[in-house]
Design a protein around this motif. Structure first.
Motif, short mmCIF file in Angstrom:
data_model
loop_
_atom_site.label_atom_id
_atom_site.label_comp_id
_atom_site.label_asym_id
_atom_site.label_seq_id
_atom_site.Cartn_x
_atom_site.Cartn_y
_atom_site.Cartn_z
N MET A 177 0.83 -1.12 -0.23
CA MET A 177 -0.16 -0.91 0.18
C MET A 177 0.89 1.53 0.03
O MET A 177 0.69 2.54 -0.35
CB MET A 177 -0.84 0.15 1.26
CG MET A 177 -2.70 -0.76 0.80
SD MET A 177 -3.68 -0.64 2.36
CE MET A 177 -2.42 -1.57 3.85
N LEU A 178 1.61 1.12 1.02
CA LEU A 178 2.66 2.05 0.66
C LEU A 178 3.51 3.06 -0.44
O LEU A 178 3.41 4.24 -0.35
CB LEU A 178 3.61 2.20 1.89
CG LEU A 178 3.17 2.45 3.51
CD1 LEU A 178 4.54 1.78 4.71
CD2 LEU A 178 3.04 3.77 3.88
N ASP A 196 22.29 16.47 3.80
CA ASP A 196 23.31 16.57 2.13
C ASP A 196 22.52 17.05 1.68
O ASP A 196 24.00 17.01 0.07
CB ASP A 196 23.61 14.85 2.59
CG ASP A 196 25.16 14.89 3.55
OD1 ASP A 196 25.49 15.91 3.62
OD2 ASP A 196 25.04 13.64 3.71
N GLY A 197 21.38 17.45 0.90
CA GLY A 197 21.25 17.78 -0.21
C GLY A 197 20.05 16.96 -0.79
O GLY A 197 19.50 17.04 -2.22
N LEU A 198 20.09 16.11 -0.84
CA LEU A 198 19.10 14.78 -1.12
C LEU A 198 17.76 14.99 -1.24
O LEU A 198 17.60 15.51 0.78
CB LEU A 198 19.43 13.40 -0.49
CG LEU A 198 21.03 12.38 -1.83
CD1 LEU A 198 22.93 13.17 -0.93
CD2 LEU A 198 21.21 11.49 -1.64
N ALA A 199 17.35 15.16 -2.58
CA ALA A 199 15.45 15.25 -1.91
C ALA A 199 15.16 13.48 -1.60
O ALA A 199 14.78 12.54 -2.77
CB ALA A 199 15.61 15.32 -3.07
N VAL A 200 15.15 13.48 -0.73
CA VAL A 200 14.22 12.22 0.25
C VAL A 200 13.29 12.15 0.70
O VAL A 200 12.89 13.13 2.01
CB VAL A 200 15.33 11.91 1.12
CG1 VAL A 200 14.75 10.46 1.49
CG2 VAL A 200 16.85 11.02 0.18
N GLY A 201 11.81 11.70 1.15
CA GLY A 201 10.99 11.37 0.90
C GLY A 201 10.72 10.98 2.77
O GLY A 201 11.31 9.24 1.89
N ASN A 202 10.63 10.96 3.52
CA ASN A 202 10.15 9.92 4.73
C ASN A 202 8.81 9.08 4.52
O ASN A 202 8.32 9.50 5.19
CB ASN A 202 11.01 10.17 6.08
CG ASN A 202 10.91 9.04 7.18
OD1 ASN A 202 10.83 7.80 6.89
ND2 ASN A 202 11.56 9.67 8.10
N GLY A 203 9.28 8.26 3.92
CA GLY A 203 7.31 7.20 4.04
C GLY A 203 7.82 6.45 5.28
O GLY A 203 6.94 4.51 5.23
N ARG A 260 -2.18 4.09 8.38
CA ARG A 260 -1.92 5.53 7.50
C ARG A 260 -0.66 5.22 6.00
O ARG A 260 -0.04 5.86 4.92
CB ARG A 260 0.15 5.43 8.27
CG ARG A 260 -0.93 6.54 9.19
CD ARG A 260 0.08 6.13 10.70
NE ARG A 260 -0.83 7.06 11.94
CZ ARG A 260 -2.02 7.06 12.65
NH1 ARG A 260 -1.96 5.59 12.31
NH2 ARG A 260 -2.27 7.51 13.60
N ALA A 261 -1.16 2.92 5.79
CA ALA A 261 -0.40 3.02 4.20
C ALA A 261 -1.38 3.07 3.39
O ALA A 261 -1.07 3.00 2.40
CB ALA A 261 0.04 1.47 4.64
N ASP A 262 -2.95 3.19 3.92
CA ASP A 262 -3.87 2.56 2.58
C ASP A 262 -3.43 3.97 2.06
O ASP A 262 -3.67 6.04 2.12
CB ASP A 262 -5.01 2.46 3.26
CG ASP A 262 -6.26 3.09 2.62
OD1 ASP A 262 -5.83 1.97 1.19
OD2 ASP A 262 -7.10 1.83 3.10
N PRO A 263 -3.58 3.72 0.67
CA PRO A 263 -3.41 5.40 -0.25
C PRO A 263 -4.98 6.02 -0.38
O PRO A 263 -5.24 7.07 -0.33
CB PRO A 263 -3.62 4.59 -1.54
CG PRO A 263 -2.53 3.30 -1.39
CD PRO A 263 -3.10 2.87 0.28
N LYS A 288 -5.05 7.66 4.96
CA LYS A 288 -3.91 9.10 5.29
C LYS A 288 -2.51 8.70 4.25
O LYS A 288 -1.92 10.21 4.15
CB LYS A 288 -2.66 8.38 6.91
CG LYS A 288 -3.84 9.10 7.86
CD LYS A 288 -3.59 8.97 9.40
CE LYS A 288 -4.74 8.70 10.54
NZ LYS A 288 -4.33 10.21 10.83
N ASP A 289 -2.28 7.83 3.10
CA ASP A 289 -1.24 7.73 2.08
C ASP A 289 -0.21 8.13 2.69
O ASP A 289 0.22 9.31 1.45
CB ASP A 289 -2.41 8.39 1.07
CG ASP A 289 -1.36 8.99 -0.22
OD1 ASP A 289 -0.57 7.33 -0.57
OD2 ASP A 289 -1.34 9.17 -1.22
N LYS A 290 0.34 7.93 3.51
CA LYS A 290 1.64 8.23 4.29
C LYS A 290 3.17 7.87 2.90
O LYS A 290 3.87 8.73 3.10
CB LYS A 290 2.40 8.03 4.93
CG LYS A 290 1.10 7.82 6.83
CD LYS A 290 1.53 9.35 7.13
CE LYS A 290 0.65 9.71 8.30
NZ LYS A 290 0.36 11.50 8.03
#
Ligand SMILES: Nc1c(NC[C@H](O)[C@H](O)[C@H](O)CO)[nH]c(=O)[nH]c1=O
Ligand SMILES: CC(=O)[C@@H](O)COP(=O)(O)O
Length: 139
Positions: free
Chosen positions: A18-19, A92-99, A112-115, A118-120
Motif C-alpha cells: 500500500m505504501l 546533505d542535499g538529497l531529495a528524500v521523503g520519509n515514508g 496510514r499505509a492505505d492510499p 492517510k496515504d503516508k
C-alpha cells in the motif's frame, strides 16, 4: 521528468504494498519515472540510498518501511536510527521523503499505509518532490 527511486524495507508485505502504491501514484501523477528496490529492514534504507545515489541515476528518493513496536528497545533503535539516517541524507542535499511508519500496532499502520486513507507513502513522495523543486530552484 525526473527519476525517483523508492527504497522499501519489506518487513510487512501487505503494508508495504500500500505504501509503495501511494508513493508510486504520487510520482507518476506528476509524470516522473519510478524504480523500486527492496532492502531487508528500515535500518538498511539510508545506506541503500547512499549506494544508489553514487550511480548518479536518480533525482530523488522515497524511503518506505513499517516499524511496529515489539517487546524490546529494538523499536526505538530501528525507528530512531532510520529516521536519523534519512534526515542526514536530506541535510546533505538529497531529495528524500520519509515514508517509514513508526507505529504501536498493525491497525495504526493500516490506516496510514492505505492510499485511500492517510496515504503516508504518497505524502513521502510529495515531500521528495518538494525538496527536488527546492534543489532545482537554488542550484
Ligand atoms: N523490527 C523491524 C526491523 N528490524 C530490522 C532492521 O531494520 C534491520 O534490518 C536488522 O537489524 C538488520 O540490520 N525493520 C523494519 O523495517 N521494521 C521492523 O519492525
Ligand atoms: C521493531 C520492533 O520493535 C520489533 O520488530 C522487534 O520486536 P521485539 O522488541 O519484540 O524483539
Amino acid at each position: 521528468m525526473a527519476k525517483f527511486l523508492i527504497v522499501e524495507a519489506r518487513f510487512y508485505d501487505h503494508l508495504n504494498d500500500m505504501l509503495v502504491a501511494g508513493a508510486r501514484a504520487a510520482l507518476e501523477a506528476e509524470g516522473h519515472k519510478v524504480d523500486v528496490i527492496t532492502v531487508p529492514g528500515a535500518l538498511e534504507i539510508p545506506g541503500a540510498i547512499v549506494l544508489a545515489d553514487q550511480s548518479g541515476q536518480y533525482d530523488g528518493y522515497v524511503a518506505i518501511g513499517v516499524v511496529i513496536r515489539g517487546e524490546t528497545y529494538h523499536f526505538e533503535i530501528v525507528a530512531g536510527e532510520s529516521a536519523r539516517g534519512v534526515m542526514a541524507l536530506t541535510m546533505d542535499g538529497l531529495a528524500v521523503g520519509n515514508g517509514i511508519l513508526t507505529v504501536e500496532d498493525e491497525a495504526q499502520a493500516l490506516v496510514r499505509a492505505d492510499p485511500a486513507q492517510k496515504d503516508k507513502g504518497g505524502e513521502a513522495a510529495k515531500a521528495a518532490l518538494a525538496l527536488l523543486a527546492l534543489r532545482t530552484k537554488y542550484a
